[in-house]
Design a protein around this motif. Structure first.
Motif, PDB file in Angstrom:
ATOM      1  N   GLN A  12       6.468  -9.296   2.789  1.00  0.00           N
ATOM      2  CA  GLN A  12       5.855 -10.375   3.569  1.00  0.00           C
ATOM      3  C   GLN A  12       4.449 -10.001   4.028  1.00  0.00           C
ATOM      4  O   GLN A  12       3.552 -10.839   4.000  1.00  0.00           O
ATOM      5  CB  GLN A  12       6.738 -10.708   4.763  1.00  0.00           C
ATOM      6  N   ALA A  13       4.292  -8.744   4.436  1.00  0.00           N
ATOM      7  CA  ALA A  13       2.959  -8.289   4.862  1.00  0.00           C
ATOM      8  C   ALA A  13       1.984  -8.353   3.678  1.00  0.00           C
ATOM      9  O   ALA A  13       0.833  -8.762   3.827  1.00  0.00           O
ATOM     10  CB  ALA A  13       3.039  -6.878   5.426  1.00  0.00           C
ATOM     11  N   SER A  14       2.448  -7.962   2.484  1.00  0.00           N
ATOM     12  CA  SER A  14       1.590  -8.007   1.290  1.00  0.00           C
ATOM     13  C   SER A  14       1.206  -9.442   0.947  1.00  0.00           C
ATOM     14  O   SER A  14       0.065  -9.718   0.568  1.00  0.00           O
ATOM     15  CB  SER A  14       2.305  -7.418   0.069  1.00  0.00           C
ATOM     16  N   GLN A  15       2.167 -10.366   1.089  1.00  0.00           N
ATOM     17  CA  GLN A  15       1.899 -11.778   0.793  1.00  0.00           C
ATOM     18  C   GLN A  15       0.843 -12.335   1.749  1.00  0.00           C
ATOM     19  O   GLN A  15      -0.050 -13.058   1.331  1.00  0.00           O
ATOM     20  CB  GLN A  15       3.180 -12.611   0.944  1.00  0.00           C
ATOM     21  N   ALA A  16       0.992 -11.984   3.031  1.00  0.00           N
ATOM     22  CA  ALA A  16       0.044 -12.469   4.041  1.00  0.00           C
ATOM     23  C   ALA A  16      -1.352 -11.925   3.750  1.00  0.00           C
ATOM     24  O   ALA A  16      -2.351 -12.646   3.842  1.00  0.00           O
ATOM     25  CB  ALA A  16       0.506 -12.051   5.439  1.00  0.00           C
ATOM     26  N   LEU A  17      -1.416 -10.667   3.365  1.00  0.00           N
ATOM     27  CA  LEU A  17      -2.700 -10.050   3.037  1.00  0.00           C
ATOM     28  C   LEU A  17      -3.342 -10.749   1.839  1.00  0.00           C
ATOM     29  O   LEU A  17      -4.530 -11.087   1.864  1.00  0.00           O
ATOM     30  CB  LEU A  17      -2.490  -8.559   2.738  1.00  0.00           C
ATOM     31  N   ALA A  18      -2.544 -10.997   0.809  1.00  0.00           N
ATOM     32  CA  ALA A  18      -3.069 -11.653  -0.397  1.00  0.00           C
ATOM     33  C   ALA A  18      -3.580 -13.055  -0.060  1.00  0.00           C
ATOM     34  O   ALA A  18      -4.616 -13.485  -0.578  1.00  0.00           O
ATOM     35  CB  ALA A  18      -1.985 -11.717  -1.473  1.00  0.00           C
ATOM     36  N   ALA A  19      -2.875 -13.765   0.840  1.00  0.00           N
ATOM     37  CA  ALA A  19      -3.292 -15.125   1.213  1.00  0.00           C
ATOM     38  C   ALA A  19      -4.642 -15.085   1.937  1.00  0.00           C
ATOM     39  O   ALA A  19      -5.514 -15.911   1.667  1.00  0.00           O
ATOM     40  CB  ALA A  19      -2.231 -15.776   2.087  1.00  0.00           C
ATOM     41  N   SER A  20      -4.822 -14.115   2.842  1.00  0.00           N
ATOM     42  CA  SER A  20      -6.098 -13.995   3.556  1.00  0.00           C
ATOM     43  C   SER A  20      -7.227 -13.661   2.592  1.00  0.00           C
ATOM     44  O   SER A  20      -8.329 -14.188   2.701  1.00  0.00           O
ATOM     45  CB  SER A  20      -6.023 -12.900   4.620  1.00  0.00           C
ATOM     46  N   ARG A  93      -7.950  -6.672   7.938  1.00  0.00           N
ATOM     47  CA  ARG A  93      -7.836  -5.275   8.406  1.00  0.00           C
ATOM     48  C   ARG A  93      -6.463  -5.013   9.016  1.00  0.00           C
ATOM     49  O   ARG A  93      -5.815  -4.009   8.723  1.00  0.00           O
ATOM     50  CB  ARG A  93      -8.927  -4.970   9.437  1.00  0.00           C
ATOM     51  N   GLU A  94      -5.996  -5.932   9.855  1.00  0.00           N
ATOM     52  CA  GLU A  94      -4.687  -5.777  10.483  1.00  0.00           C
ATOM     53  C   GLU A  94      -3.577  -5.799   9.446  1.00  0.00           C
ATOM     54  O   GLU A  94      -2.639  -5.000   9.499  1.00  0.00           O
ATOM     55  CB  GLU A  94      -4.444  -6.904  11.503  1.00  0.00           C
ATOM     56  N   GLN A  95      -3.693  -6.726   8.499  1.00  0.00           N
ATOM     57  CA  GLN A  95      -2.653  -6.858   7.473  1.00  0.00           C
ATOM     58  C   GLN A  95      -2.631  -5.646   6.547  1.00  0.00           C
ATOM     59  O   GLN A  95      -1.565  -5.186   6.154  1.00  0.00           O
ATOM     60  CB  GLN A  95      -2.861  -8.158   6.682  1.00  0.00           C
ATOM     61  N   GLN A  96      -3.820  -5.119   6.226  1.00  0.00           N
ATOM     62  CA  GLN A  96      -3.870  -3.914   5.382  1.00  0.00           C
ATOM     63  C   GLN A  96      -3.172  -2.754   6.075  1.00  0.00           C
ATOM     64  O   GLN A  96      -2.449  -1.990   5.454  1.00  0.00           O
ATOM     65  CB  GLN A  96      -5.322  -3.532   5.084  1.00  0.00           C
ATOM     66  N   PHE A  97      -3.389  -2.668   7.380  1.00  0.00           N
ATOM     67  CA  PHE A  97      -2.743  -1.601   8.147  1.00  0.00           C
ATOM     68  C   PHE A  97      -1.225  -1.793   8.148  1.00  0.00           C
ATOM     69  O   PHE A  97      -0.468  -0.848   7.954  1.00  0.00           O
ATOM     70  CB  PHE A  97      -3.285  -1.567   9.578  1.00  0.00           C
ATOM     71  N   ARG A  98      -0.787  -3.043   8.346  1.00  0.00           N
ATOM     72  CA  ARG A  98       0.647  -3.332   8.369  1.00  0.00           C
ATOM     73  C   ARG A  98       1.291  -3.008   7.013  1.00  0.00           C
ATOM     74  O   ARG A  98       2.360  -2.406   6.967  1.00  0.00           O
ATOM     75  CB  ARG A  98       0.879  -4.804   8.728  1.00  0.00           C
ATOM     76  N   VAL A  99       0.626  -3.388   5.945  1.00  0.00           N
ATOM     77  CA  VAL A  99       1.148  -3.093   4.604  1.00  0.00           C
ATOM     78  C   VAL A  99       1.270  -1.575   4.423  1.00  0.00           C
ATOM     79  O   VAL A  99       2.293  -1.065   3.975  1.00  0.00           O
ATOM     80  CB  VAL A  99       0.236  -3.689   3.499  1.00  0.00           C
ATOM     81  N   TRP A 100       0.225  -0.867   4.809  1.00  0.00           N
ATOM     82  CA  TRP A 100       0.217   0.584   4.691  1.00  0.00           C
ATOM     83  C   TRP A 100       1.344   1.204   5.506  1.00  0.00           C
ATOM     84  O   TRP A 100       2.041   2.100   5.066  1.00  0.00           O
ATOM     85  CB  TRP A 100      -1.147   1.124   5.153  1.00  0.00           C
ATOM     86  N   TRP A 102       4.223  -0.192   6.470  1.00  0.00           N
ATOM     87  CA  TRP A 102       5.528  -0.431   5.851  1.00  0.00           C
ATOM     88  C   TRP A 102       5.705   0.415   4.607  1.00  0.00           C
ATOM     89  O   TRP A 102       6.815   0.866   4.303  1.00  0.00           O
ATOM     90  CB  TRP A 102       5.718  -1.919   5.526  1.00  0.00           C
ATOM     91  N   GLU A 103       4.623   0.649   3.913  1.00  0.00           N
ATOM     92  CA  GLU A 103       4.693   1.429   2.678  1.00  0.00           C
ATOM     93  C   GLU A 103       5.208   2.843   2.926  1.00  0.00           C
ATOM     94  O   GLU A 103       5.856   3.437   2.068  1.00  0.00           O
ATOM     95  CB  GLU A 103       3.308   1.495   2.017  1.00  0.00           C
ATOM     96  N   GLN A 104       4.918   3.368   4.114  1.00  0.00           N
ATOM     97  CA  GLN A 104       5.358   4.730   4.436  1.00  0.00           C
ATOM     98  C   GLN A 104       6.882   4.850   4.455  1.00  0.00           C
ATOM     99  O   GLN A 104       7.420   5.929   4.295  1.00  0.00           O
ATOM    100  CB  GLN A 104       4.822   5.173   5.817  1.00  0.00           C
ATOM    101  N   HIS A 105       7.568   3.706   4.698  1.00  0.00           N
ATOM    102  CA  HIS A 105       9.028   3.755   4.844  1.00  0.00           C
ATOM    103  C   HIS A 105       9.761   3.336   3.580  1.00  0.00           C
ATOM    104  O   HIS A 105      10.981   3.330   3.548  1.00  0.00           O
ATOM    105  CB  HIS A 105       9.468   2.814   5.978  1.00  0.00           C
ATOM    106  N   LEU A 106       9.015   2.943   2.563  1.00  0.00           N
ATOM    107  CA  LEU A 106       9.681   2.347   1.401  1.00  0.00           C
ATOM    108  C   LEU A 106      10.410   3.369   0.544  1.00  0.00           C
ATOM    109  O   LEU A 106       9.910   4.454   0.283  1.00  0.00           O
ATOM    110  CB  LEU A 106       8.672   1.589   0.533  1.00  0.00           C
ATOM    111  N   ASP A 107      11.581   2.920   0.127  1.00  0.00           N
ATOM    112  CA  ASP A 107      12.378   3.715  -0.789  1.00  0.00           C
ATOM    113  C   ASP A 107      11.824   3.497  -2.203  1.00  0.00           C
ATOM    114  O   ASP A 107      11.679   2.362  -2.649  1.00  0.00           O
ATOM    115  CB  ASP A 107      13.833   3.219  -0.683  1.00  0.00           C
ATOM    116  N   GLN A 108      11.496   4.572  -2.907  1.00  0.00           N
ATOM    117  CA  GLN A 108      10.824   4.453  -4.206  1.00  0.00           C
ATOM    118  C   GLN A 108      11.687   3.768  -5.263  1.00  0.00           C
ATOM    119  O   GLN A 108      11.193   2.995  -6.076  1.00  0.00           O
ATOM    120  CB  GLN A 108      10.369   5.834  -4.705  1.00  0.00           C
ATOM    121  N   ALA A 109      13.000   4.038  -5.222  1.00  0.00           N
ATOM    122  CA  ALA A 109      13.903   3.408  -6.192  1.00  0.00           C
ATOM    123  C   ALA A 109      13.942   1.899  -5.965  1.00  0.00           C
ATOM    124  O   ALA A 109      13.935   1.109  -6.917  1.00  0.00           O
ATOM    125  CB  ALA A 109      15.306   3.998  -6.059  1.00  0.00           C
TER     126      ALA A 109
END
Ligand SMILES: [Zn+2]
Length: 167
Positions: A12-20, A93-100, A102-109
């Motif tokens: 969702q954060a990535s989608q919001a960033l792409a929309a902006s 800027r805020e959305q890029q930070f949010r995406v980043w 969330w990315e720290q917690h993502l399971d690679q599989a």
């Protein structure tokens, strides 16, 4: 929080960033079109020969009016554009930070699964509401519903019907 839920938040954060980012591009495009129109009318005006002939004079008056209107519009646009651009820059800027973040917690599989589903589905990850997949709007099978309720036992739960990742 389950990892699928984290993936969903990231999605969702990535989608919001792409929309902006799309809106910022569009903002630049609209300004460009307005300036282009003003140039076009000015060129036509310059090409019009000075003459006392009434038809030509009317044509000139119409073009001058068109130019005036276009300049008004461009002025209005650039005033609101600047404000919108600043808002968007802040949002990006805020959305890029949010995406980043969330990315720290993502399971690679899970992320690999997301990329795989994304090859065929625009929204690869969807919520389940009222026992229904919000991607294809079909109810989950009982066994899938049970798996989804248990949080997939650490595995990804996919919709039986459309193959999307269920949150
Ligand atoms: Zn589905």
């Amino acid at each position: 929080m389950s990892t699928a839920k984290q993936l969903y938040m990231w999605h969702q954060a990535s989608q919001a960033l792409a929309a902006s980012q799309r809106e910022m591009e569009w903002l630049g495009q609209e300004g460009h079109e307005l300036r282009e129109r003003i140039r076009e009318i000015s060129r036509k005006l310059d090409a019009l020969p000075e003459t006392a002939e009434p038809d030509r004079q009317i044509a000139r008056l119409l073009l001058e009016q068109e130019l005036w209107l276009a300049r008004q519009e461009a002025e209005r646009f650039s005033a609101s554009e600047e404000q919108r651009r600043q808002e968007l820059e802040l949002a990006v800027r805020e959305q890029q930070f949010r995406v980043w973040e969330w990315e720290q917690h993502l399971d690679q599989a899970l992320l690999a699964e997301y990329d795989r589903v994304r090859e065929t589905k625009e929204r690869p990850i969807v919520e389940v509401k009222n026992n229904t997949c919000m991607g294809c709007f079909l109810p989950l099978s009982l066994s899938n519903l049970a798996r989804w309720r248990k949080g997939g036992d650490g595995k990804v739960v996919l919709c039986d019907e459309c193959g999307r990742i269920l949150v």
